[in-house]
Design an enzyme around this catalytic site. Structure first.
Site, PDB file in Angstrom:
ATOM      1  N   ARG A  26       0.739  -1.228  -0.098  1.00  0.00           N
ATOM      2  CA  ARG A  26       0.044   0.030   0.005  1.00  0.00           C
ATOM      3  C   ARG A  26       0.824   1.198   0.103  1.00  0.00           C
ATOM      4  O   ARG A  26       0.349   2.503  -0.315  1.00  0.00           O
ATOM      5  CB  ARG A  26      -1.137   0.102   1.263  1.00  0.00           C
ATOM      6  CG  ARG A  26      -2.286  -1.027   1.079  1.00  0.00           C
ATOM      7  CD  ARG A  26      -3.076  -0.818   2.040  1.00  0.00           C
ATOM      8  NE  ARG A  26      -2.879  -1.738   3.440  1.00  0.00           N
ATOM      9  CZ  ARG A  26      -3.021  -1.685   4.519  1.00  0.00           C
ATOM     10  NH1 ARG A  26      -4.135  -0.892   4.738  1.00  0.00           N
ATOM     11  NH2 ARG A  26      -2.756  -2.338   5.453  1.00  0.00           N
ATOM     12  N   LYS A  33       9.005  -0.983   3.080  1.00  0.00           N
ATOM     13  CA  LYS A  33       8.307  -0.323   3.814  1.00  0.00           C
ATOM     14  C   LYS A  33       8.796   0.431   5.258  1.00  0.00           C
ATOM     15  O   LYS A  33       8.729   1.507   5.373  1.00  0.00           O
ATOM     16  CB  LYS A  33       6.989  -0.796   4.273  1.00  0.00           C
ATOM     17  CG  LYS A  33       5.781  -0.189   5.388  1.00  0.00           C
ATOM     18  CD  LYS A  33       4.524  -0.633   5.618  1.00  0.00           C
ATOM     19  CE  LYS A  33       4.672  -2.188   6.178  1.00  0.00           C
ATOM     20  NZ  LYS A  33       3.361  -2.647   6.721  1.00  0.00           N
ATOM     21  N   THR A  92       3.191 -14.031  10.763  1.00  0.00           N
ATOM     22  CA  THR A  92       3.824 -13.692  11.783  1.00  0.00           C
ATOM     23  C   THR A  92       4.646 -14.706  12.398  1.00  0.00           C
ATOM     24  O   THR A  92       5.855 -14.586  13.064  1.00  0.00           O
ATOM     25  CB  THR A  92       3.199 -12.791  12.745  1.00  0.00           C
ATOM     26  OG1 THR A  92       1.961 -13.445  13.235  1.00  0.00           O
ATOM     27  CG2 THR A  92       2.799 -11.446  11.844  1.00  0.00           C
ATOM     28  N   GLY A 115       8.817  -3.649  12.855  1.00  0.00           N
ATOM     29  CA  GLY A 115       9.480  -2.463  12.163  1.00  0.00           C
ATOM     30  C   GLY A 115       8.729  -1.553  11.631  1.00  0.00           C
ATOM     31  O   GLY A 115       9.238  -0.237  11.346  1.00  0.00           O
ATOM     32  N   GLU A 165      -8.327 -13.281  15.079  1.00  0.00           N
ATOM     33  CA  GLU A 165      -7.974 -12.582  14.056  1.00  0.00           C
ATOM     34  C   GLU A 165      -9.314 -12.020  13.446  1.00  0.00           C
ATOM     35  O   GLU A 165     -10.373 -12.807  13.567  1.00  0.00           O
ATOM     36  CB  GLU A 165      -7.312 -13.085  12.665  1.00  0.00           C
ATOM     37  CG  GLU A 165      -5.824 -13.381  12.951  1.00  0.00           C
ATOM     38  CD  GLU A 165      -4.984 -12.489  13.428  1.00  0.00           C
ATOM     39  OE1 GLU A 165      -5.325 -11.107  12.887  1.00  0.00           O
ATOM     40  OE2 GLU A 165      -3.806 -12.464  14.075  1.00  0.00           O
ATOM     41  N   ASN A 180      -5.560  -6.395  19.432  1.00  0.00           N
ATOM     42  CA  ASN A 180      -4.294  -6.852  19.739  1.00  0.00           C
ATOM     43  C   ASN A 180      -3.431  -5.917  18.780  1.00  0.00           C
ATOM     44  O   ASN A 180      -3.648  -5.455  17.770  1.00  0.00           O
ATOM     45  CB  ASN A 180      -4.213  -8.203  19.020  1.00  0.00           C
ATOM     46  CG  ASN A 180      -2.740  -8.848  19.034  1.00  0.00           C
ATOM     47  OD1 ASN A 180      -1.956  -8.795  19.978  1.00  0.00           O
ATOM     48  ND2 ASN A 180      -2.278  -9.377  18.112  1.00  0.00           N
ATOM     49  N   ASN A 379      36.619  25.010  -3.520  1.00  0.00           N
ATOM     50  CA  ASN A 379      37.245  23.717  -2.880  1.00  0.00           C
ATOM     51  C   ASN A 379      37.294  22.607  -3.989  1.00  0.00           C
ATOM     52  O   ASN A 379      38.044  21.743  -3.563  1.00  0.00           O
ATOM     53  CB  ASN A 379      36.589  23.400  -1.578  1.00  0.00           C
ATOM     54  CG  ASN A 379      35.021  23.384  -1.945  1.00  0.00           C
ATOM     55  OD1 ASN A 379      34.312  24.056  -2.846  1.00  0.00           O
ATOM     56  ND2 ASN A 379      34.468  22.257  -1.430  1.00  0.00           N
ATOM     57  N   THR A 416      39.692  43.870  -0.535  1.00  0.00           N
ATOM     58  CA  THR A 416      38.357  43.561  -1.154  1.00  0.00           C
ATOM     59  C   THR A 416      38.497  43.248  -2.801  1.00  0.00           C
ATOM     60  O   THR A 416      39.555  43.720  -3.250  1.00  0.00           O
ATOM     61  CB  THR A 416      37.455  44.752  -1.050  1.00  0.00           C
ATOM     62  OG1 THR A 416      37.149  44.759   0.310  1.00  0.00           O
ATOM     63  CG2 THR A 416      36.289  44.658  -1.980  1.00  0.00           C
TER      64      THR A 416
END
Length: 459
Positions: A26, A33, A92, A115, A165, A180, A379, A416
């Site tokens: 998504r 992700k 999981t 994560g 679930e 949960n 530089n 200058t």
């Protein structure tokens, strides 16, 4: 596993497993992700930072989609983290079981984090440990305003009976609002034993970590529940949720900075990174952005519309308005960096000044030196970077180009409009200008030529 934080001895050792294998469809992004940023840091780092507060004996990150990039990010935060590859995303429980080699021989508790759930607080994890007592497992839950797709916590007199679930729940179970978070803690040996008995006999055909409480109950092992605020457990699944997470992070960071003694004149216009450090009595004016790696010492003032990244700002220094400090910038006490000045990979000494329209890159500027408007350290030659060394008390006049590598000695004075190509000795005066020529009447003749040329072009 090193950490600056510590936990009470009675709690014993703990291991951390962070699940970070998901693709995040998504998000509609090629970037995994968990590598999308909040406060300038991957959300994975936020989860790891909180877990490090537990002073874990071991930490494992389970990777899958974009495994190499996720592993590299994890190691950037904790070099000795164990990386566990989940070749197929089968749920999981399967993901946690993937981390079993990293837990081999470990005796203690293990906590499972995610994560893409970056806001679980250290105190909440510590509560899970404190309240475990005789329970074999602990689950982090929350009361949801709109339970929707969340798994439901079905409670009984001894704690948690089981987790259901949403796709597998009955209408009666769907009416439950205690949900949960996915975070689970328990004895490592028990969790690994229960994981071996998880089946995929469910609507998704996946191995659910949420089956563990019911499996534990079958063995006479109870599961306890700790509740936290719903916002703390919010996962991030799309760009809208990422944007909301960034907003929440910024609100929290601003509040923490002000509580620690910094003044933010218009807090809603100041943006922090995850590692920004402001000391007491720092003043931040409106519309300032702190990129990663910024530390600001006591009494410094960051003026409006300035951008800082990878910079250390010393005591009572002033930056801005409209200044840019890039990585490698170190400002000593009382340094002054003014409007439209850019500093990169340079040390600016105590009381040194660059107040207007100046670029200082790959350089060292001594204490008390003054760089006039339009000073540029040249530089880069197209191939390599070269350094400019400017001594203490040196004065560089307006519109000066310092072609590196070059050194100005202490007390050197550059006139200058000078282009410096050679070192200037201590207390030396350098002047390098093309001689001025005034040609009488030439301006009038030039205008006539140019006007005639323009008229011809229009014909």
């Amino acid at each position: 596993m090193s950490s600056s934080a510590s936990t009470p001895d009675f709690e014993g050792p703990i291991a951390v497993v962070i699940l970070a294998a998901g693709k995040g469809t998504r998000m509609r992004s090629a970037l995994p992700k968990v590598l999308h940023e909040i406060g300038g840091a991957p959300m994975l780092h936020h989860a790891m930072d909180a877990a490090l507060g537990l002073a874990p004996a071991r930490m494992a990150v389970v990777v899958g989609h974009g495994a190499e990039a996720v592993a590299a990010a994890a190691r950037a935060k904790v070099p000795d983290v164990a990386i566990c590859a989940q070749e197929q995303q089968l749920g999981t429980a399967h993901a946690v079981l993937t981390a079993e080699p990293a837990l081999e021989g470990f005796e203690g508790e293990v906590i499972v984090l995610y994560g893409d759930t970056p806001f679980v607080e250290l105190e909440t994890m510590q509560r899970l440990r404190r309240e475990r007592g005789e329970h074999g497992l602990m689950v982090l839950g929350f009361e949801a305003e709109e339970p929707g797709r969340y798994g439901r916590l079905i409670l009984n007199n001894s704690g948690l009976d089981r987790i259901v679930e949403a796709k597998d729940a009955t209408p009666q179970q769907l009416a439950v609002t205690t949900c949960n978070s996915g975070v689970m803690l328990g004895d490592c040996a028990l969790i690994l034993k229960l994981l071996a008995n998880v089946s995929n006999d469910n609507a998704q055909g996946e191995f659910y970590l949420t089956d563990l409480p019911a499996l534990a109950a079958e063995q006479g092992v109870t599961t306890g529940v700790v509740l936290c605020d719903e916002a703390e457990t919010a996962g991030i699944n799309d760009r809208l949720e990422l944007s909301d997470a960034e907003r929440r992070f910024q609100v929290h960071a601003r509040e923490e900075a002000m509580r620690a003694g910094a003044t933010l004149i218009a807090p809603e216009t100041v943006f922090f990174s995850a590692d920004t450090v402001l000391a007491p009595d720092v003043v931040v004016e409106p519309n300032v952005i702190f990129g990663p790696g910024v530390r600001v010492a006591e009494g410094a003032r960051i003026r409006a519309f300035s951008h800082l990244e990878g910079a250390d700002v010393g005591t009572n220094a002033i930056v801005g308005p409209y200044a840019r400090l890039r990585p490698g910038t170190h400002l000593a006490a009382d340094a002054r960096i003014g409007n439209f000045v850019e500093i990169k990979n340079a040390e600016i000494g105590e009381g040194a000044k660059a107040n207007h329209l100046t670029y200082v890159g790959d350089a060292s500027v001594g204490p008390g030196a003054n760089l006039g408007a339009g000073t540029i350290t040249c530089n880069y030659d197209g191939f390599s970077k070269h350094r400019t060394e400017i001594g203490a008390g040196a004065f560089v006049g307006v519109n000066t180009a310092l072609i590196a590598p070059v050194t100005l000695g202490d007390g050197a004075y550059v006139a200058t409009g000078t282009v410096i190509t050679q070192d200037v000795p201590e207390d030396g005066l350098a002047i390098a200008r093309t001689p001025q020529q005034n040609r009488e009447g030439s301006a009038k003749r030039l205008r006539q030529v140019l006007a005639a040329r323009k008229a011809k072009q229009k014909e």
